[in-house]
Every structure is written in C-alpha cells, then in structure tokens.
Design a protein around this motif. Sequence first.
Motif, mmCIF file in Angstrom:
data_model
loop_
_atom_site.group_PDB
_atom_site.id
_atom_site.type_symbol
_atom_site.label_atom_id
_atom_site.label_comp_id
_atom_site.label_asym_id
_atom_site.label_seq_id
_atom_site.Cartn_x
_atom_site.Cartn_y
_atom_site.Cartn_z
ATOM 1 N N MET A 170 0.824 -1.206 0.000
ATOM 2 C CA MET A 170 0.000 0.000 0.000
ATOM 3 C C MET A 170 0.861 1.260 0.000
ATOM 4 O O MET A 170 0.516 2.267 -0.629
ATOM 5 N N TYR A 171 1.981 1.181 0.693
ATOM 6 C CA TYR A 171 2.924 2.308 0.679
ATOM 7 C C TYR A 171 3.466 2.504 -0.734
ATOM 8 O O TYR A 171 3.564 3.635 -1.229
ATOM 9 N N LYS A 172 3.776 1.411 -1.394
ATOM 10 C CA LYS A 172 4.273 1.472 -2.771
ATOM 11 C C LYS A 172 3.231 2.074 -3.713
ATOM 12 O O LYS A 172 3.541 2.938 -4.551
ATOM 13 N N GLU A 173 1.992 1.652 -3.549
ATOM 14 C CA GLU A 173 0.923 2.080 -4.452
ATOM 15 C C GLU A 173 0.509 3.528 -4.244
ATOM 16 O O GLU A 173 0.183 4.240 -5.201
ATOM 17 N N ASN A 174 0.539 4.000 -2.999
ATOM 18 C CA ASN A 174 -0.051 5.294 -2.682
ATOM 19 C C ASN A 174 0.942 6.409 -2.362
ATOM 20 O O ASN A 174 0.549 7.578 -2.339
ATOM 21 N N VAL A 175 2.190 6.057 -2.096
ATOM 22 C CA VAL A 175 3.148 7.067 -1.654
ATOM 23 C C VAL A 175 4.359 7.150 -2.580
ATOM 24 O O VAL A 175 4.800 8.239 -2.950
ATOM 25 N N CYS A 176 4.898 6.019 -2.990
ATOM 26 C CA CYS A 176 6.191 5.998 -3.670
ATOM 27 C C CYS A 176 6.112 6.483 -5.116
ATOM 28 O O CYS A 176 5.135 6.235 -5.818
ATOM 29 N N ASP A 177 7.169 7.135 -5.511
ATOM 30 C CA ASP A 177 7.343 7.572 -6.890
ATOM 31 C C ASP A 177 8.135 6.486 -7.633
ATOM 32 O O ASP A 177 9.275 6.195 -7.271
ATOM 33 N N PRO A 178 7.553 5.889 -8.660
ATOM 34 C CA PRO A 178 8.258 4.800 -9.358
ATOM 35 C C PRO A 178 9.554 5.254 -10.028
ATOM 36 O O PRO A 178 10.416 4.427 -10.333
ATOM 37 N N ASP A 179 9.695 6.557 -10.248
ATOM 38 C CA ASP A 179 10.909 7.077 -10.881
ATOM 39 C C ASP A 179 11.960 7.548 -9.874
ATOM 40 O O ASP A 179 13.021 8.026 -10.264
ATOM 41 N N SER A 180 11.640 7.417 -8.607
ATOM 42 C CA SER A 180 12.569 7.865 -7.569
ATOM 43 C C SER A 180 13.444 6.707 -7.110
ATOM 44 O O SER A 180 12.945 5.705 -6.585
ATOM 45 N N LYS A 181 14.743 6.838 -7.283
ATOM 46 C CA LYS A 181 15.675 5.801 -6.833
ATOM 47 C C LYS A 181 15.615 5.651 -5.310
ATOM 48 O O LYS A 181 15.716 4.529 -4.786
ATOM 49 N N GLU A 182 15.453 6.770 -4.624
ATOM 50 C CA GLU A 182 15.385 6.722 -3.154
ATOM 51 C C GLU A 182 14.155 5.934 -2.698
ATOM 52 O O GLU A 182 14.239 5.098 -1.787
ATOM 53 N N ASP A 183 13.006 6.202 -3.329
ATOM 54 C CA ASP A 183 11.788 5.478 -2.967
ATOM 55 C C ASP A 183 11.915 3.986 -3.263
ATOM 56 O O ASP A 183 11.476 3.139 -2.470
ATOM 57 N N GLN A 184 12.496 3.647 -4.399
ATOM 58 C CA GLN A 184 12.643 2.241 -4.774
ATOM 59 C C GLN A 184 13.611 1.521 -3.834
ATOM 60 O O GLN A 184 13.418 0.351 -3.502
ATOM 61 N N TYR A 185 14.644 2.230 -3.414
ATOM 62 C CA TYR A 185 15.585 1.647 -2.450
ATOM 63 C C TYR A 185 14.880 1.378 -1.124
ATOM 64 O O TYR A 185 15.074 0.316 -0.502
ATOM 65 N N LEU A 186 14.043 2.336 -0.703
ATOM 66 C CA LEU A 186 13.322 2.176 0.552
ATOM 67 C C LEU A 186 12.362 0.997 0.487
ATOM 68 O O LEU A 186 12.263 0.200 1.432
ATOM 69 N N LEU A 187 11.669 0.876 -0.628
ATOM 70 C CA LEU A 187 10.762 -0.258 -0.792
ATOM 71 C C LEU A 187 11.501 -1.581 -0.684
ATOM 72 O O LEU A 187 11.059 -2.506 0.008
ATOM 73 N N LYS A 188 12.600 -1.693 -1.399
ATOM 74 C CA LYS A 188 13.389 -2.921 -1.367
ATOM 75 C C LYS A 188 13.850 -3.227 0.048
ATOM 76 O O LYS A 188 13.839 -4.388 0.492
ATOM 77 N N HIS A 189 14.226 -2.186 0.779
ATOM 78 C CA HIS A 189 14.665 -2.367 2.166
ATOM 79 C C HIS A 189 13.558 -2.986 3.012
ATOM 80 O O HIS A 189 13.807 -3.930 3.775
ATOM 81 N N TYR A 190 12.332 -2.477 2.880
ATOM 82 C CA TYR A 190 11.236 -2.990 3.696
ATOM 83 C C TYR A 190 10.876 -4.424 3.308
ATOM 84 O O TYR A 190 10.653 -5.270 4.182
ATOM 85 N N TYR A 191 10.790 -4.693 2.014
ATOM 86 C CA TYR A 191 10.494 -6.072 1.594
ATOM 87 C C TYR A 191 11.592 -7.036 2.067
ATOM 88 O O TYR A 191 11.298 -8.144 2.563
ATOM 89 N N ASP A 192 12.841 -6.623 1.929
ATOM 90 C CA ASP A 192 13.948 -7.478 2.373
ATOM 91 C C ASP A 192 13.945 -7.671 3.884
ATOM 92 O O ASP A 192 14.253 -8.765 4.383
ATOM 93 N N GLU A 193 13.575 -6.607 4.616
ATOM 94 C CA GLU A 193 13.563 -6.695 6.077
ATOM 95 C C GLU A 193 12.564 -7.732 6.563
ATOM 96 O O GLU A 193 12.819 -8.461 7.528
ATOM 97 N N ILE A 194 11.429 -7.796 5.903
ATOM 98 C CA ILE A 194 10.381 -8.750 6.321
ATOM 99 C C ILE A 194 10.885 -10.183 6.239
ATOM 100 O O ILE A 194 10.676 -11.002 7.147
ATOM 101 N N ASP A 195 11.602 -10.518 5.169
ATOM 102 C CA ASP A 195 12.027 -11.901 4.950
ATOM 103 C C ASP A 195 13.485 -12.156 5.283
ATOM 104 O O ASP A 195 14.018 -13.226 4.991
ATOM 105 N N ARG A 196 14.120 -11.172 5.889
ATOM 106 C CA ARG A 196 15.540 -11.337 6.242
ATOM 107 C C ARG A 196 15.706 -12.427 7.298
ATOM 108 O O ARG A 196 14.990 -12.526 8.237
#
Length: 338
Positions: free
Chosen positions: A312-338
Amino acid sequence: YYWFTATRYSLMNDVDNQDALDKALTDIAYRIHKERPDCYARYIIDFECNHHVSYKNKPDDLQDNMLKAIQMRPDFEPMFPIYVVYLTQTDRTDLMSEILKKWYESGDYSYATLAFFYNTLAGMEENGILFVYGDIDTFSPLMIQYGKGLFQDRIIINQSMLWEPEYRKALFSQLGLKPYEGPETFSDQKEMDQWFENLLFYIAQNSGRTIYFSSTMPLKYFKDHLYSEGLINRYSTRRYDNLAAKRRNFESVYLTDYLLESFSADTFDKIAYKLSLNYIANFKSLLDYYKAQGLKSEYDKLRRIMIHIVDMYKENVCDPDSKEDQYLLKHYYDEIDR
C-alpha cells in the motif's frame, strides 16, 4: 491569518535569516493591531507570534486573547489544531474536550491514523504516561481520549511542548508534581540536552506511572532502558520479557483489520501509510519468533499484514521514478524476509 501563515511557511526554512522572518511576521501583526485591533485574526496572530517569532524580536504588546478567539469561532475547523495546542498549554481540558469532539464528529480526521494511535494507547498499562513528538502524534491520541472517550486515564505529553513553562506548570499540576523550572537560556546544545534529560527523569521517577515513548518519535533519551512492546517503547530500569508483551498486544489487544482493508477514503493518506510502516520495524522480532517456534498461522498472518503495508505504501506514496523510494521499498520487503 492566512496571509500570516503563508508568509511563515514561505520563509521558515531559511534558517540563516530568522530576523527577516521575524520582521515579516511582526509587520503583519502590527498592521492587524492598527487596523483591526479587536478582530479574530488579531487574537490568533498574537498567539502565533508568541510561538514563531524569536524571543529578541517579539512585539511587546502581544496579548493572550485566544479564549476570545475560540468563543468567536468555536466551529472553525481549520483552527482546531491551534485551539487544541493552546488549550493543552493552559490546562483547559473542559474546552479542549469540546473542540476535540467537534473535530472527531466532523469525520475529517484519518481513520487509519486514529486506529494506529488507538493501538498505541491500548497497549499501555492503565494510568500510563505516553511521550509523543509532533502534531499528528499529539492530536490523534487526544482525539481518541476526548473525541471518542477512550483511555482517559492515560496522560499524553508532547515532548517539544515541555520547553513551555505554562505547559509544564499545567502538566505537573495534573501529575501532582512540584514545579520543575529551567533557565531561560542555555550555553550550548549539550547543556540543553542534559537539562531536558533530567526533566524526563524527574517525571519518570516521581510520577508513580509507567512511562512509554511512542514508536514514531526519535529516541534520544533513555535508550538503554527502553523496551519495545510494539507501537510503544516502555521505560524500565530492569530487564523483562518485552517480547511477551509485544505478542499479547498483537494477538489480543491491537486492531489489525484496518491494515488489510478499508472502506473509506483516508483524509491523511500519505501520513497514514507512512505510519503503518512502524509495524514492520517494531514487529520484526515477533515475526522471527513465530518462525523459530513453528507457529505457522501466527507467522502467516503477521507476514501478510507486513507485506500489505509495504504494498500500500508502494501504491499510494512511492514515486516509481525515484531511486530513493525504490531503495526504501526494497529495504522494507527485504527486512520482512531477512
């Protein structure tokens, strides 16, 4: 008033030019004093000048007429946040309760934000103290207490407002504590931090109440004595099984359905989605516990909630063209399954 506010926002980030900001704001105040001395805007601007103009540049004829302003326009919703700040500082809980009920009943406050802070308050012990920081962190639990009528035994303390002598006076009267005075000026940041930490310690040691800090605030003080119980960090001088408290909160206390589905548009959408990210960092240890203990149904439920929060954060907040936003998303997904 809108002129005053627009001017403040346009200049407030220029940290090297405080005098220019002060002059712009006081020029507006003086003009209002001269042209409309008994109007609603004058009363509000006097209050705002007292908070946003540096001490050395404050007009010498500021008056405290906020109660008059509230009586003139008690239903003016855009000013509800200012009203609540003032009434909190002056210990007018009766009038603050009326304003918060009107604000809650307006339906304009974020449901998801209220649910988040419902969980925050629900996880506390009775009569506990919750330290918060920032507007949303303050208004939300107060609205649950006085707008909804829940958890009124808990005390909400805005950490930044503790610098205000009037706020401390009202708060300490409520807590039954002797006044705690501070110097008007400090020699450096270290002296300020030390005084403030001593103030927090004074409250913790003498209030007779369990102390909590919201998970949304930076933890600058008492780091070695804070234990996460989910959306709150409890102050304790003794180690204890905080994971058990975290598990109890998630399984038996917290509302969690709102994290998976909502049936109303959220008025604070981006803030609400960002708030929900706190569940990931604060419940990762519980997710790991479920996995280690083979508690599959509990693990699957918590993981599903976490994944949905990031989706939901990805869909409603993140800018798909923002490297910073994409890095943050990857961090959260990775954190869940780390």
